[in-house]
Motif scaffolding. Structure first.
Motif, PDB file in Angstrom:
ATOM      1  N   UNK A 172       0.837  -1.199   0.000  1.00  0.00           N
ATOM      2  CA  UNK A 172       0.000   0.000   0.000  1.00  0.00           C
ATOM      3  C   UNK A 172       0.870   1.247   0.000  1.00  0.00           C
ATOM      4  N   UNK A 173       0.428   2.244  -0.748  1.00  0.00           N
ATOM      5  CA  UNK A 173       0.974   3.596  -0.698  1.00  0.00           C
ATOM      6  C   UNK A 173      -0.073   4.478  -0.042  1.00  0.00           C
ATOM      7  N   UNK A 174       0.321   5.313   0.915  1.00  0.00           N
ATOM      8  CA  UNK A 174      -0.677   6.117   1.609  1.00  0.00           C
ATOM      9  C   UNK A 174      -0.188   7.539   1.824  1.00  0.00           C
ATOM     10  N   UNK A 175      -1.138   8.440   1.886  1.00  0.00           N
ATOM     11  CA  UNK A 175      -0.888   9.840   2.220  1.00  0.00           C
ATOM     12  C   UNK A 175      -1.986  10.274   3.189  1.00  0.00           C
ATOM     13  N   UNK A 176      -1.589  10.643   4.406  1.00  0.00           N
ATOM     14  CA  UNK A 176      -2.545  11.054   5.435  1.00  0.00           C
ATOM     15  C   UNK A 176      -2.244  12.498   5.823  1.00  0.00           C
ATOM     16  N   UNK A 177      -3.266  13.323   5.826  1.00  0.00           N
ATOM     17  CA  UNK A 177      -3.134  14.710   6.263  1.00  0.00           C
ATOM     18  C   UNK A 177      -4.054  14.948   7.454  1.00  0.00           C
ATOM     19  N   UNK A 178      -3.482  15.428   8.523  1.00  0.00           N
ATOM     20  CA  UNK A 178      -4.245  15.818   9.707  1.00  0.00           C
ATOM     21  C   UNK A 178      -4.259  17.331   9.788  1.00  0.00           C
ATOM     22  N   UNK A 179      -5.443  17.912   9.813  1.00  0.00           N
ATOM     23  CA  UNK A 179      -5.569  19.366   9.803  1.00  0.00           C
ATOM     24  C   UNK A 179      -6.512  19.818  10.910  1.00  0.00           C
ATOM     25  N   UNK A 180      -6.437  21.092  11.207  1.00  0.00           N
ATOM     26  CA  UNK A 180      -7.358  21.677  12.181  1.00  0.00           C
ATOM     27  C   UNK A 180      -6.781  21.820  13.570  1.00  0.00           C
ATOM     28  N   UNK A 181      -5.508  21.466  13.786  1.00  0.00           N
ATOM     29  CA  UNK A 181      -4.908  21.718  15.090  1.00  0.00           C
ATOM     30  C   UNK A 181      -4.682  23.216  15.264  1.00  0.00           C
ATOM     31  N   UNK A 182      -4.666  23.654  16.509  1.00  0.00           N
ATOM     32  CA  UNK A 182      -4.607  25.087  16.795  1.00  0.00           C
ATOM     33  C   UNK A 182      -3.183  25.613  16.681  1.00  0.00           C
ATOM     34  N   UNK A 183      -3.056  26.760  16.062  1.00  0.00           N
ATOM     35  CA  UNK A 183      -1.782  27.470  15.982  1.00  0.00           C
ATOM     36  C   UNK A 183      -2.001  28.896  16.473  1.00  0.00           C
ATOM     37  N   UNK A 184      -1.209  29.292  17.484  1.00  0.00           N
ATOM     38  CA  UNK A 184      -1.298  30.653  18.025  1.00  0.00           C
ATOM     39  C   UNK A 184      -0.047  31.427  17.650  1.00  0.00           C
TER      40      UNK A 184
END
Length: 712
Positions: free
Chosen positions: A538-550
């Motif tokens: 398997x080839x995979x690409x996972x993106x996690x978004x929405x974490x807080x940046x101050x």
């Protein structure tokens, strides 16, 4: 009349099962059927009598053809548009595994984290699995803040990538589904005992069979005492005392309705070892075999699981499953809580901050699934419609003591007089959530299938309400009956700790927060080289978004920061795996993963790699059957370089651990006895497992274990 070869194998397997008895025959018969054992048949024209010569094996296969967790039904892996690894009971037994971590070593996509406080942490594809949302037991969300009782498991399923569509909030890396042992139709009574060179012991009883014609049971009892090789400052050995009791009852009310009820209890008390300390060069500070906690520090856990499942067969194509589970997790933790000072060197003093704490978690889960097949428009549909829910409660009492300053070599400080019952303020957290989901596996012809699905999920939590709507799409192409090429797109989510930005000095004060989301695109292939060997990639690409940046605002007269949900974490990689029989005598379970994990946009760690996310990892476990009664095992487990901190200042070395083992089957006083010898880390390699700068786990040295198992 000419009989098919398959029916001949079934009849022969059943005949062998009856003749050998006590469950062994059924496994041999199953091997004859499912493992395509060598068979030769002749037919006389006059009597049509079939003569079959079979080369069998006393040992079980490695290959598993389906998984219940990925699709919430027993769907073939070739029809699952997702990477899934299934670790069968055969391998669990061969490795004499006593913890879930020892089982999960067999999948390179999983990397071990900290083992502090008598529990285990893992990451899947570089994302840490939460103890509250990263684990399932028979499809129920399972609180996993303790070492799991793996003696009750028939297999462990590793479901890769975001899987929130069917189970709700979960980490982007995937889920661990623990499938429990179920009642047996035939009588089963196995007893075993094992020990190691440190004097650790484990005694186990596994029993099953029929109580009445329509009622079966499965019972497991375990008593384990562990002596660890690391010692406390006063020279005392760290110990662990565990008891497990489990009972499953299944009753067939009629031909259409089956009820399954279960109960299990775990008592687990152990001395505390919060891990070793590292310097900036990833060297262990102080003696590798010395624990920084004091000998009076301990954790005492009591866990109960109880529940019921109803299965109703509406007709041969459709069924309804309803399940309910209650999990009670009570823990006392008496901590010495040592703290790593800055620039610590051997001989320096360090501070401990003792406390006595009581934790009470209550998990109540329920689900209903309607699953069936229907054909319309020239398309076959395998449809799942369902809903699940969780009711969560957590309560804490704690009493803290005065700080203790200690220098190595001094007498150990006395245990402070602390009792969590002196705390008159109960700190609690409560929330609940529910989700409804739909999934349709559409078969257009022998070559093409499409899986689509969606979920609506709502969490009710004071100050952190959340709603999510998730899609999932998978396309499968079968160039041949025994192969699959697939691509999938799936999403996951994890709720934020609050529903708005709460800092009044932030420019976006009051802004509503969405859940942290993850998206995966995966391209994979699976090939059944034979009935007994499955290879996959398997080839995979996972993106996690929405974490807080101050971000700091330097010249703004009203606000000091501006906070947005612009954080992004990207994990890309490739996995390869093979599982099953290479030849009639040689069996393997092997996997490797290359992972490129990065905080692509983050307030503190932009451009860095997460903790315990190696670029390269691999595992291999194999068995070679020398004779029908003797089998040899060998395995190697590799973890590449890993950072011990998100700031990427401390890099732990790569390591390879080699294990060997052997099983010999013999008769003693008319009873079949399996003698099992394993040596873990046979070359006594020094290595660091998971964990950070102040809680890293020291790898065990060479450890020999021997087990005796018999059927009564």
């Amino acid at each position: 009349m000419q009989r098919s070869r398959t029916s001949v194998k079934v009849r022969l397997g059943l005949k062998l099962g009856k003749s050998l008895g006590l469950g062994l025959g059924l496994s041999v018969g199953g091997i004859v059927l499912s493992n395509a054992a060598y068979a030769e048949e002749t037919m006389t024209s006059e009597s049509e009598v079939e003569v079959i010569n079979v080369k069998g094996t006393y040992f079980n296969d490695y290959k598993v053809g389906d998984a219940s967790g990925a699709m919430r039904a027993n769907v073939s892996l070739l029809e699952t548009s997702q990477a899934v690894t299934v670790i069968p009971e055969t391998i669990i037994d061969e490795q004499l595994a006593t913890t879930l971590g020892e089982v999960l070593n067999n999948d390179a996509s999983l990397s071990p984290g900290s083992k502090q406080r008598n529990r285990e942490v893992f990451s899947s594809r570089g994302f840490e699995l939460s103890s509250s949302t990263g684990y399932l037991r028979d499809g129920h969300q399972h609180w996993s803040h303790y070492q799991q009782p793996i003696e009750t498991l028939s297999r462990v399923e590793v479901i890769k990538g975001p899987s929130s569509i069917l189970y709700g909030q979960s980490a982007p890396g995937g889920l661990i589904n623990m499938v429990t042992k179920q009642p047996t139709a035939s009588r089963l009574l196995e007893v075993s005992a094992d020990t190691d060179q440190y004097g650790s012991t484990r005694f186990m009883l596994d029993a099953g069979g029929e109580i009445t014609e329509d009622t079966g049971y499965r019972a497991v009892l375990v008593k384990q005492d562990v002596n660890f090789d690391r010692e406390y400052q006063n020279g005392e050995t760290r110990e662990r005392d565990r008891f497990l009791g489990s009972l499953v009852l299944e009753h067939k009310i009629n031909d259409s309705l089956i009820v399954n009820a279960y109960y299990d209890c775990t008592n687990d008390k152990a001395g505390l070892d919060t891990g070793a300390w590292l310097d900036e060069d990833a060297n262990v500070i102080s003696n590798r075999n010395t624990i920084n906690d004091f000998s009076w520090a301990f954790t005492d856990i009591h866990v109960e699981n109880k529940g019921v499942k109803l299965t109703y067969f509406m007709n041969p194509e459709w069924q309804v499953k309803v399940g309910y589970n209650e999990q009670s997790f009570e823990r006392q933790r008496f901590e010495s809580s040592p703290r790593l000072p800055s620039d610590y060197e051997i001989g320096n003093s360090y501070t401990s901050n003792p406390y006595d704490r009581s934790d009470d978690w209550q998990f109540k889960t329920a689900f209903i699934d309607i699953n069936g097949e229907v054909s319309f428009g020239g398309i076959e549909h395998n449809i799942l419609i369902g809903a699940n829910a969780l009711d969560y409660y957590y309560g804490q009492l704690i009493e803290r003591g005065d700080s203790i300053t200690y220098t190595v070599g001094q007498p150990e400080p006395a245990k402070p007089d602390l009792n969590f019952n002196n705390d008159e303020t109960l700190s609690t957290t409560e929330y609940d959530y529910y989700g409804v989901y739909f999934q349709d596996l559409m078969t257009f012809n022998d070559q093409w299938q499409v899986a689509i699905g969606g979920r609506f999920d709502k969490q009710s939590r004071e100050g952190a309400d959340n709603e999510s709507l998730l899609p999932k799409v998978g396309v499968l192409y079968h160039p041949a009956e025994n192969s699959t090429v697939y691509v999938n797109y799936s999403e996951g989510f994890e709720p934020q700790s609050s529903e708005t930005i709460e800092d009044e000095l932030d420019q976006n004060f009051g802004m509503e927060l969405d859940a942290t989301t993850s998206k995966q695109v995966e391209l994979g292939a699976k090939w059944e080289v034979s009935d007994r060997l499955l290879v996959s990639g398997a080839l995979f690409n996972i993106e996690k978004t929405g974490t807080l940046i101050s971000e700091q605002l330097l010249n703004d007269p009203l606000y000091t920061t501006v906070t947005t949900q612009s954080g992004k974490q990207t994990h890309q990689g490739v996995e390869l795996a093979a599982q099953g029989a290479v030849t009639d005598k040689w069996f393997v379970m092997t996997s490797m993963m290359y992972l490129d994990a990065e905080y692509e946009k983050d307030e503190n760690f932009e451009g860095n790699t997460p903790v315990d996310a190696p670029k390269w990892s691999a595992s291999l476990w194999s068995r070679y059957e020398v004779t029908e009664k003797l089998a040899l095992n060998a395995g190697i487990f590799y973890q590449g370089e890993r950072y011990a901190d998100n700031a990427n200042t401390v890099l732990k070395d790569a390591y390879s651990r080699v294990d060997i083992g052997a099983t010999y089957r013999t008769d003693i006083m008319g009873k079949q006895v399996d003698v099992r010898l394993n040596v873990e880390n046979v070359f006594d390699t020094d290595y660091l497992v998971g964990g950070g700068i102040n809680n890293v786990t020291i790898g065990d040295g060479a450890t020999a274990r021997i087990e005796f198992k018999t059927s009564l």
